[in-house]
Design an enzyme around this catalytic site. Structure first.
Site, PDB file in Angstrom:
ATOM      1  N   HIS A  37       0.831  -1.203   0.000  1.00 25.27           N
ATOM      2  CA  HIS A  37       0.000   0.000   0.000  1.00 25.27           C
ATOM      3  C   HIS A  37       0.875   1.267   0.000  1.00 25.27           C
ATOM      4  O   HIS A  37       0.738   2.127  -0.871  1.00 25.27           O
ATOM      5  CB  HIS A  37      -0.908  -0.020   1.241  1.00 25.27           C
ATOM      6  CG  HIS A  37      -1.784   1.179   1.383  1.00 25.27           C
ATOM      7  ND1 HIS A  37      -3.122   1.154   1.067  1.00 25.27           N
ATOM      8  CD2 HIS A  37      -1.521   2.454   1.795  1.00 25.27           C
ATOM      9  CE1 HIS A  37      -3.640   2.356   1.276  1.00 25.27           C
ATOM     10  NE2 HIS A  37      -2.685   3.160   1.729  1.00 25.27           N
ATOM     11  N   GLU A  38       1.773   1.339   0.978  1.00 24.26           N
ATOM     12  CA  GLU A  38       2.624   2.525   1.063  1.00 24.26           C
ATOM     13  C   GLU A  38       3.543   2.621  -0.155  1.00 24.26           C
ATOM     14  O   GLU A  38       3.841   3.713  -0.639  1.00 24.26           O
ATOM     15  CB  GLU A  38       3.442   2.528   2.360  1.00 24.26           C
ATOM     16  CG  GLU A  38       2.600   2.557   3.638  1.00 24.26           C
ATOM     17  CD  GLU A  38       1.528   3.644   3.649  1.00 24.26           C
ATOM     18  OE1 GLU A  38       1.717   4.705   3.025  1.00 24.26           O
ATOM     19  OE2 GLU A  38       0.469   3.413   4.284  1.00 24.26           O
ATOM     20  N   HIS A  64       1.697   4.329  -2.908  1.00 24.49           N
ATOM     21  CA  HIS A  64       1.787   5.791  -2.768  1.00 24.49           C
ATOM     22  C   HIS A  64       3.161   6.269  -3.252  1.00 24.49           C
ATOM     23  O   HIS A  64       3.280   7.282  -3.928  1.00 24.49           O
ATOM     24  CB  HIS A  64       1.653   6.194  -1.299  1.00 24.49           C
ATOM     25  CG  HIS A  64       0.254   6.196  -0.766  1.00 24.49           C
ATOM     26  ND1 HIS A  64      -0.777   6.855  -1.381  1.00 24.49           N
ATOM     27  CD2 HIS A  64      -0.279   5.633   0.351  1.00 24.49           C
ATOM     28  CE1 HIS A  64      -1.890   6.706  -0.667  1.00 24.49           C
ATOM     29  NE2 HIS A  64      -1.604   5.960   0.387  1.00 24.49           N
ATOM     30  N   HIS A  82       3.443   6.574  -6.904  1.00 19.61           N
ATOM     31  CA  HIS A  82       2.732   7.775  -7.349  1.00 19.61           C
ATOM     32  C   HIS A  82       3.674   8.988  -7.247  1.00 19.61           C
ATOM     33  O   HIS A  82       3.706   9.838  -8.129  1.00 19.61           O
ATOM     34  CB  HIS A  82       1.506   7.965  -6.446  1.00 19.61           C
ATOM     35  CG  HIS A  82       0.419   8.810  -7.029  1.00 19.61           C
ATOM     36  ND1 HIS A  82      -0.693   9.150  -6.308  1.00 19.61           N
ATOM     37  CD2 HIS A  82       0.249   9.398  -8.242  1.00 19.61           C
ATOM     38  CE1 HIS A  82      -1.494   9.906  -7.047  1.00 19.61           C
ATOM     39  NE2 HIS A  82      -0.945  10.067  -8.232  1.00 19.61           N
TER      40      HIS A  82
HETATM   41 ZN    ZN Z   1      -2.857   5.242   1.948  1.00 15.11          ZN
END
Ligand code: ZN
Length: 676
Positions: free
Chosen positions: A467-468, A471, A474
């Site tokens: 998940h991290e 990010h 991104h």
């Molecule tokens: Zn998040």
């Protein structure tokens, strides 16, 4: 001049952590603010007529030095803080909000921005430039630029008070977390705990010169105890301690702070002509209005509630059969869910953990990024770290060009706040033809290695890492001109798409086979376990969806109305949870007083966005599934239209360019097993 005020003479201009002294921060901030002010003055003093370049663009590139100092300081205040840093934060925060208010209430500057904004139709702007212009204009109008002087003053006072209250809220939670300890000296009391958790608890006790096993409110200590400890009374004690942070009527109490924050936010919105704080916030979101958010949450609630009730009934029956429990309580939820899950799937974290050695999972995330986007990760030890546990990488593309510097900080420490997050030390931007690459970081609180075992992650920690890392991608793949539109600088209800979509790879055989190998034998995770991970991934999905919806509704209950009517935090909260609670209320506990997401962080009126983004990610991943999870063409589209674009365009437009159509909620309900 401090080391922070000069441009960094370091490899890749990375932050020179070892050379920064705490005493540097305050003078650095003051100097940084002074220089940023001079840059603004140069814009307003420009004798030429306002243009996009001399006003909007100049404004976006201003304050680089101050941003650099702020990133370092506030990142460390989250990941490696101490009393001194916290004290500086208290001093600096009002200075910073005063400075940003000075900009947004600078009439000369606003006049120039407005002049450019009003002539928008005659300017030949790119989409990115048009977005920047709108954003800059709204940055003023939403901060009171169109208000008369007395109201502007009022707004400044509110903002100053809000920033201090939010800091205090967070400090109370950290202090509450650090102050609690449960020392167990009777081995019976840790019965049920996995060996790793027992050993960690023993080592923690030893590190404080104590005999026995020490349990704390840090997640790596708290979660295993709540999941496995057989002693119901101790689970109750720990659960209540966890749930009463900021709710003990002492010097760390947050009830007044919560009421004050809600009221100040409402007053602020009213001052600017909005019905509520939520109306104000959602104007700049994909969802747009509180009505849309509430109907979105209620639609999901309709679908999830029957499933949640059935799941809860089964869990009750199971606990009754097993231990003759008459009334399931909150401190039973993790424990019996885990037992039932084991019974149904014969799968527990301890079985999986040997396949998820931290180093292997990191490599796995890197391999996925390589297969999808051609990225290469090379560990480098030539740049400074703020703590010896931090890992540092150079990220390059398939042509060997620098993409990003990447920091990863995995283990809990006293000065680190709970949870996991991604942040950056330097934004991506294109200035004078040079594409400056970003410095991105992820910070987690994973299980530490012990004397006998490496760091073996729970499956939940594996998905957290992905998940991290999503990010982080991104941030890393950002390719925009203006720093304020770069990377994760997107609408809040769009920002979780890249992170949540990446979690999907953790459930796929093709991806797991790349990295999920046994830390001792090297054996690849057996197919049978992969099948079970998948089958169990929607276990209690109804109850979990209900829980997320309940947080979203609680958030809207604080921010979608006039909170003057709310006299008591706890009473209000119990009411807000009315439609979504399954367990009996615990009188000693309160969620709002430690709900950092909405009272300390930036998720106010935005908690729904987790579910919103799940709709996006489920829909996006279905696209990958249709074409193959490592399909280069789909990955390329995702990179081109989503990851690299930041906030340069309306998110729905970007999403449609990637997907060819708007996202459909059915994809989420299908994946969650809530519809066939
Ligand atoms: Zn998040």
């Amino acid at each position: 001049m401090t080391v922070l005020n000069k441009s960094f003479n370091t490899p890749y201009h990375t932050a020179p952590f070892s050379k920064i002294k705490s005493a540097d921060y305050l003078p650095a901030f003051k100097k940084g603010i002074e220089n940023a002010k001079a840059e603004i003055d140069a814009i307003t003093a420009n004798p030429e007529d306002p243009t996009f370049e001399n006003t909007i663009e100049a404004l976006d590139f201003s304050g680089e030095e101050l941003d650099r100092i702020s990133s370092i300081f506030f990142n460390l205040n989250s990941a490696e803080t101490n009393d001194e840093i916290q004290k500086i934060a208290q001093e600096v925060s009002p200075l910073l909000s005063e400075f940003s208010n000075d900009i947004t209430l600078n009439e000369k500057l606003f006049k120039r921005v407005k002049a450019v904004y009003d002539s928008k139709s005659t300017l030949d702007l790119t989409t990115e430039q048009e977005t920047l212009l709108d954003k800059k204009y709204k940055g003023f109008s939403r901060n009171g630029a169109n208000l008369p002087e007395d109201k502007k003053e009022k707004l400044r006072a509110i903002d100053k008070e809000l920033s201090q209250l939010k800091l205090k809220f967070g400090e109370h939670i950290l202090a509450e977390t650090n102050k609690f300890e449960m020392l167990l000296t009777n081995e019976d009391d840790i019965s049920g705990l996995p060996d790793g958790a027992k050993e960690a608890a023993k080592q923690l006790a030893e590190s404080k010169d104590k005999d026995g096993w020490l349990i704390t409110l840090d997640y790596p200590s708290y979660i295993p105890f709540m999941t496995y400890a057989d002693n119901r009374e101790l689970r109750k004690q720990l659960s209540i301690a966890f749930g009463r942070k900021g709710f003990q009527n002492d010097e760390l109490d947050n009830q007044d702070i919560v009421l004050k924050i809600a009221k100040l936010r409402f007053d602020r919105a009213q001052l600017l002509g909005y019905k509520s704080h939520a109306h104000f916030v959602l104007e700049e979101r994909m969802a747009q209005t509180p009505e849309k958010v509430t109907s979105f949450l209620n639609e999901l609630l309709d679908k999830a509630k029957p499933a949640a009730k059935t799941e809860f009934k089964k869990l009750e029956d199971f606990a009754k059969d097993l231990d003759n429990i008459d009334q399931l309580q909150k401190w039973d939820s993790g424990y019996y869910s885990e037992k039932l899950k084991q019974k149904l799937f014969d799968l527990d974290d301890e079985q999986l953990k040997p396949y998820f050695k931290l180093e292997n999972v990191i490599d796995g995330a890197f391999m996925v990024a390589n297969k999808l986007f051609g990225l290469q990760f090379e560990e480098i030890n030539t740049i400074d770290k703020y703590h010896e546990d931090v890992l540092t990488y150079k990220v390059t593309d398939s042509e060997g060009e620098l993409v990003s510097i990447f920091y990863a900080d995995f283990f809990p420490r006293a000065g680190k706040r709970n949870g996991a997050w991604m942040t950056s030390y330097k934004p991506q931007l294109i200035k004078e033809g040079v594409n400056e690459r970003p410095h991105v970081s992820i910070v987690c609180n994973f299980t530490k290695p012990t004397k006998s075992k490496p760091s073996l992650l729970t499956f939940n920690e594996v998905t957290t890492l992905f998940h991290e890392f999503g990010h982080a991608l991104h941030g890393m793949l950002a390719n925009t001109t203006y720093p304020s539109l770069s990377g994760t600088s997107v609408y809040w209800d769009f920002v979780e798409l890249p992170s949540q979509v990446l979690e999907n790879w953790c459930y796929e055989k093709e991806a797991l086979e790349l990295f999920a190998t046994h830390y001792e034998t090297g054996e690849v995770i057996p197919m049978e376990l992969i099948d079970k991970i998948k089958a169990s991934s929607t276990f209690h999905e109804g109850m979990q969806t209900l829980r997320q919806i309940s947080f979203g509704l609680l958030d809207m209950s604080w921010h979608g109305i006039d909170p003057s009517e709310i006299k008591d935090v706890k009473t209000h909260e119990v009411e807000a949870f009315g439609d979504t609670s399954l367990y009996p209320d615990v009188a000693e506990n309160c969620m709002s007083t430690s709900f950092s997401h909405i009272f300390q962080g930036g998720y106010s009126s935005g908690y729904y966005s987790y579910k919103w983004a799940e709709v996006l990610d489920a829909d996006a991943f279905e696209y990958f599934k249709e074409e193959g999870i490592f399909n280069k063409e789909i990955a390329h589209k995702f990179k081109t239209f989503v990851l690299s674009q930041g906030g340069t365009e309306d998110p729905m437009t970007l999403y449609k360019k990637f997907r060819g159509q708007e996202p459909k909620p059915e994809a989420l309900l299908r994946r969650a097993g809530l519809v066939k």
